[in-house]
Structures are given as C-alpha cells and as structure tokens.
Write an enzyme that holds these catalytic residues in place. Structure first.
Site, PDB file in Angstrom:
ATOM      1  N   LYS A  94     -36.500  -3.980 -28.067  1.00 39.93           N
ATOM      2  CA  LYS A  94     -35.448  -3.014 -27.710  1.00 39.93           C
ATOM      3  C   LYS A  94     -34.087  -3.705 -27.759  1.00 39.93           C
ATOM      4  O   LYS A  94     -33.962  -4.878 -27.358  1.00 39.93           O
ATOM      5  CB  LYS A  94     -35.730  -2.478 -26.299  1.00 39.93           C
TER       6      LYS A  94
ATOM      7  N   SER B   5     -35.427   5.807 -22.392  1.00 36.10           N
ATOM      8  CA  SER B   5     -34.524   5.285 -23.387  1.00 36.10           C
ATOM      9  C   SER B   5     -35.169   4.394 -24.448  1.00 36.10           C
ATOM     10  O   SER B   5     -34.567   4.131 -25.475  1.00 36.10           O
ATOM     11  CB  SER B   5     -33.402   4.499 -22.702  1.00 36.10           C
TER      12      SER B   5
ATOM     13  N   SER C 248     -38.128   4.544 -18.633  1.00 34.47           N
ATOM     14  CA  SER C 248     -37.793   4.377 -20.049  1.00 34.47           C
ATOM     15  C   SER C 248     -38.857   3.724 -20.921  1.00 34.47           C
ATOM     16  O   SER C 248     -38.721   3.729 -22.138  1.00 34.47           O
ATOM     17  CB  SER C 248     -36.493   3.601 -20.198  1.00 34.47           C
TER      18      SER C 248
HETATM   19  N1  GLN Z   1     -33.904   8.600 -17.869  1.00 34.81           N
HETATM   20  C1  GLN Z   1     -33.556   7.679 -16.842  1.00 34.81           C
HETATM   21  C2  GLN Z   1     -32.067   7.447 -16.823  1.00 34.81           C
HETATM   22  O1  GLN Z   1     -31.403   7.957 -17.679  1.00 34.81           O
HETATM   23  C3  GLN Z   1     -34.312   6.384 -17.015  1.00 34.81           C
HETATM   24  C4  GLN Z   1     -33.716   5.456 -17.991  1.00 34.81           C
HETATM   25  C5  GLN Z   1     -34.374   4.113 -18.026  1.00 34.81           C
HETATM   26  O2  GLN Z   1     -35.453   3.914 -17.489  1.00 34.81           O
HETATM   27  N2  GLN Z   1     -33.672   3.153 -18.610  1.00 34.81           N
HETATM   28  O3  GLN Z   1     -31.557   6.787 -15.989  1.00 34.81           O
END
Ligand code: GLN
Length: 490
Positions: A79, A154, A178
């Site tokens: 990532k 994400s 994410s």
């Molecule tokens: N969807 C969540 C957020 O936008 C989780 C994102 C993540 O785990 N990086 O904060």
C-alpha cells in the site's frame, strides 16, 4: 494454470523446490499487472525493473542457502502509505508530490529480509481516509468482480490486486477497517492484527492510536505466513508491543473443540442487508461442524462506535497532517507571497476534499471550548467500548459479525453522501478503538455475484484463535478460492 492461481504458500513451495524461479514468478505478476492496471488502477507505481533486479538477488540468496522461510521469493505489493526506500510513496495525495522516502519502513525491512520482492505501490484513499478508494489523487481503483463497483477502502488497491490475481499477497493498513472492508468487497482474506504487534515505523500516520499494518491474501493460511514475517517488537515504534509472536503458521489448527464463539445480536439488526446477514450467519453453522460452540449475546455499544471513531480519528489526523505544509516534504504550491501564503496555498491545492473535511473536523474537536465536549468524551466512550469487548471475551474466544452492512457499492454512490459512508464503517471501527485483532474472510456472493465477507474478532493477542477459526472455515468451504469472473478478467 497460471502461477498466479497458486496461493502464496504454494508458490513459496514451488520456489523452494526449484520448480519455479523467482524471476519467472515476478515476470508473471508484472505481466498480469500490466494487463489489468489500465482497467482497474490497483497500482499507483509498478516497479518493473526494480522487481526483476530484486528477484535475481533473492534467487541468489536462495541458491546460497540464505533463505528458508515459507514465503521466500514470493513477490508482494505494498500500500502506498508505507515508506519504501528511494521509491515514490504518495499516500494517493497530490501533496506528497514525488516524495521518495530516505528510509525503509520496518515492515519493508522485514519482508526484504525474508526474501520478498516488491512489485509496486498500491492505490488507496488519500491518506487512508475513505471506504472506497475513490478519494485517491491518482483516480479510483475498480472492483475486479464488477468494474462499475468500488473495491472498498482505503486499501482498495491491495484487495483488488489480490482478488484479480495480480500478486499473491499485499500489505495494507487498517485504521477503522481499511484492510477488512476492502477484503470483504473483493472476496479476499485480510487481517488487522492487535495494535502494537506490527511496527508502524514508516507507515505514514493517519490516526496513530488506531493504525495497524496487516496482510491481504487468498486465505487465512497465507495471512498467517505473512504475519509471521511482519509481527514483532520494534524499538523505532514507541507503541510497539513486546509480546510473543511468530509461529502462527506452524500452530494453525482447524480443530475448534472447546472454542466458544459469540454472535452479537446488536450487529444483525436494521441496516444490514439480508443477504449479508444470511451469509455471515451461515459461517456459524460451518464452525459448529468443527466443534465450536455458538451463542448469541448483546454488545450494546453499536450506536456509539462510529461517532467515537470519527472524532478520535479526525483529531489525530488533523495533528498528523499538519506536517504537510510544502516546506519539508513533497509538493509545494508554485506562486505564493509569503510563508503563510505558501502554507495556505500548498494545503488548499494539495489536499483533497475528504482529507480537508477530516482536518477541519479534527481541528474543531480539539479546539478550546470543544475539547472536553467532543474529544475527551470520545476517549471516555472508547474506554466503555473496550470494556464491552473485555466482557465479551471473558465469555467467548471469538466474536463473529459482518464486515460491512452491504456488498460493494457502485462507483460514485458513496462520495455524494459522506455521512452515509461513515456509517457503513459500523462493524469495523470498534475493533481499532479496542486495539483487537480482526479478520475478514469471504463467505458468499450476493445475487449480483459480488463477494460477501464475514468478520472474526479475537481478544488482544488472540491472532492464533482468529486464524484457526478462519482456517477451519476455509477447510470446509471454497469461497476464498473464487476469483472474479467478468470485470477485468473478461
Ligand atoms: N473508512 C474509515 C475512515 O475513513 C477507515 C479508514 C482506514 O481504516 N484507514 O476513516
């Protein structure tokens, strides 16, 4: 059969026995990426030459008998919020520009030591803020099961690349879901380990008290093998835990005799898609077949988890992201009058709107006058949430619940309503707030053919229990082996 149809561990065995060369495996993955990326945009950066060079080096170490781990020589993708020495690291944000980290994240060091080959950097929501991979400055990633749908976020690039057979495993990060939610939307297995077990050194911070790195792969078994490589104390991360780890793979057991699994009824109520509910509950039946005991219980925190998470995550983000001002890192606005103007223009032009929304919200909840009402309150509720899990784990070895209320939404559907998008994180964020290990695994397909995921949550440092249950489930089912038909494969 392509090499990419093998699991990571199978490929590792073929490489160890000399039947497959590291270069051949790397070439195969690079070709698959080149064919798919114009359509699904899973990668921001593909490391063609570098990966082939690394493959030769790893092969030489294998020949010299220097590598013996089960994943030696198996290429991976990373990532793009994980710092890779000398390799562009963007966080999918304009503000990072062409930032090439002068140091290697600890996870990267560990993977390299074990003979991994880095295929490239994966697309994501900007600064890992989002649930769809649509907020990337580099354009959205598309779900390989149906290119009209999001892959989740994400770590959407990671989930899409693994699902679409472009690599054998990927490394993602999970602040509020994410890893687990995109794994669920793309039909792969993904795990967020206990907070503190994988070093965050070199992970560009979103919300430091919640961020954890973890694997996305084809199976629980592959996830166990990757976690064995990356877990462990690191003096460069102040929140790193000195806990026993490793040996997850060798201790993997599908016998669930004596294991109690709790099903929180509060997580199966309104707002949960009936097809998702049925698929997740059917996991319980399979686990019962492996001698687990299943019981329903109340987890009366669900209405608090999303607001608590978004206050804490935004507060930490607003602080973490203050370092991006055009002076030390990445991109700088071109025309400015003085220092303040440089900061303003760089941040105005460099951040996307979702990131700005979080910075504004975070700055607000930390400001004098609102700090106690929001931020402090959120910390108190976080403690309540943690206690509710402690209670549950005094009775159960594991918790089974959904990962997300629905399968993957259509592209464009979520961003128009950010609040709705935040609410869809309801089943994942509490695990981060409590610092627990959580895994998402495929457990069905909806009527349109999109994957459904089930979530297994364990007590702190209960990685083995979580992986054992997922492994047991995957011995008796084939959902984790399904691959997208249609989409990018057509
Ligand atoms: N969807 C969540 C957020 O936008 C989780 C994102 C993540 O785990 N990086 O904060």
């Amino acid at each position: 059969m392509s090499l990419l149809d093998h699991s990571a561990l199978e490929l590792g065995r073929l490489i160890a026995s000399g039947e497959v060369g590291v270069r051949e495996a790397t070439r195969t993955a690079l070709d698959a990426i080149a064919a798919a990326n114009p359509e699904n945009n899973a990668f921001i950066t593909v490391l063609e030459e570098e990966a082939l060079r690394e493959a030769e080096q790893v092969q030489a170490r294998l020949r010299a008998g220097e590598l013996s781990g089960p994943l030696a020589g198996v290429p991976a993708a990373i990532k793009d919020n994980i710092c890779t020495l000398g390799v562009k690291t963007t966080c999918a944000s304009k503000i990072m520009g062409d930032f090439k980290p002068p140091y290697q994240a600890t996870v990267m060091e560990r993977l390299q030591r074990a003979g991994s080959v880095n295929l490239g950097k994966l697309n994501m929501d900007e600064f890992a803020m989002g649930s769809t991979t649509e907020t990337s400055y580099y354009g959205p990633t598309k779900n390989p099961w149906d290119l009209g749908h999001v892959p989740g976020g994400s770590s959407g690039g990671a989930a899409a690349a693994v699902a679409n057979r472009e690599c054998w495993y990927a490394i993602g990060s999970d602040t509020g879901g994410s890893i687990r939610q995109p794994a669920s939307y793309c039909g792969v297995t993904g795990m967020k380990p206990t907070y503190g077990t994988v070093s965050r050194y070199g992970l560009i911070a979103y919300a430091s008290s919640l961020d954890q790195i973890g694997p996305l792969a084809r199976s629980a078994e592959d996830c166990a093998a990757v976690l064995d490589l990356i877990m462990g104390i690191d003096p460069r991360d102040g929140t790193s835990l000195d806990a026993p780890c490793g040996h997850l793979l060798e201790n993997l057991s599908a016998d669930l005799t004596g294991k109690k699994i709790g099903i929180p009824v509060d997580c199966f109520g309104d707002g949960l898609d009936p097809e998702v509910r049925a698929a997740v509950l059917s996991v319980a039946d399979v686990l019962k077949g492996r001698s687990a005991e299943i019981e329903e219980f109340q987890l009366p925190i669900m209405e608090y988890v999303v607001p608590t998470y978004y206050i804490i995550a935004a507060a930490e983000a607003s602080s973490n992201l203050s370092r991006f001002d055009g002076v030390k890192y990445g991109w700088r606005a071109e025309n400015y009058e003085d220092l303040t103007d440089l900061y303003n223009k760089t941040r105005t032009e460099g951040f996307g709107s979702e990131v700005k929304r979080r910075i504004l919200l975070g700055t607000f909840v930390l400001s004098t006058g609102y700090y106690d009402a929001y931020y402090n309150k959120a910390l108190q509720v976080k403690a309540v949430i943690k206690r509710a899990f402690d209670d549950a784990f005094s009775k159960y070895d594991l918790i089974l619940m959904p990962v997300a209320p629905t399968t993957a939404p259509k592209l464009g559907e979520s961003l128009s309503n950010p609040l709705q998008m935040y609410l869809s994180d309801i089943y994942t964020v509490s695990v981060n707030l409590a610092g627990l290990p959580g895994l998402s695994m495929p457990c069905g397909l909806d009527k349109t053919g999109l994957p459904i995921g089930a979530q297994l949550i364990g007590p702190a440092l209960g990685e083995q229990k979580v992986l054992d249950a997922a492994y047991a489930y995957q011995q008796d089912t084939t959902y984790h082996q399904k691959t997208p038909v249609g989409g990018a494969k057509e």
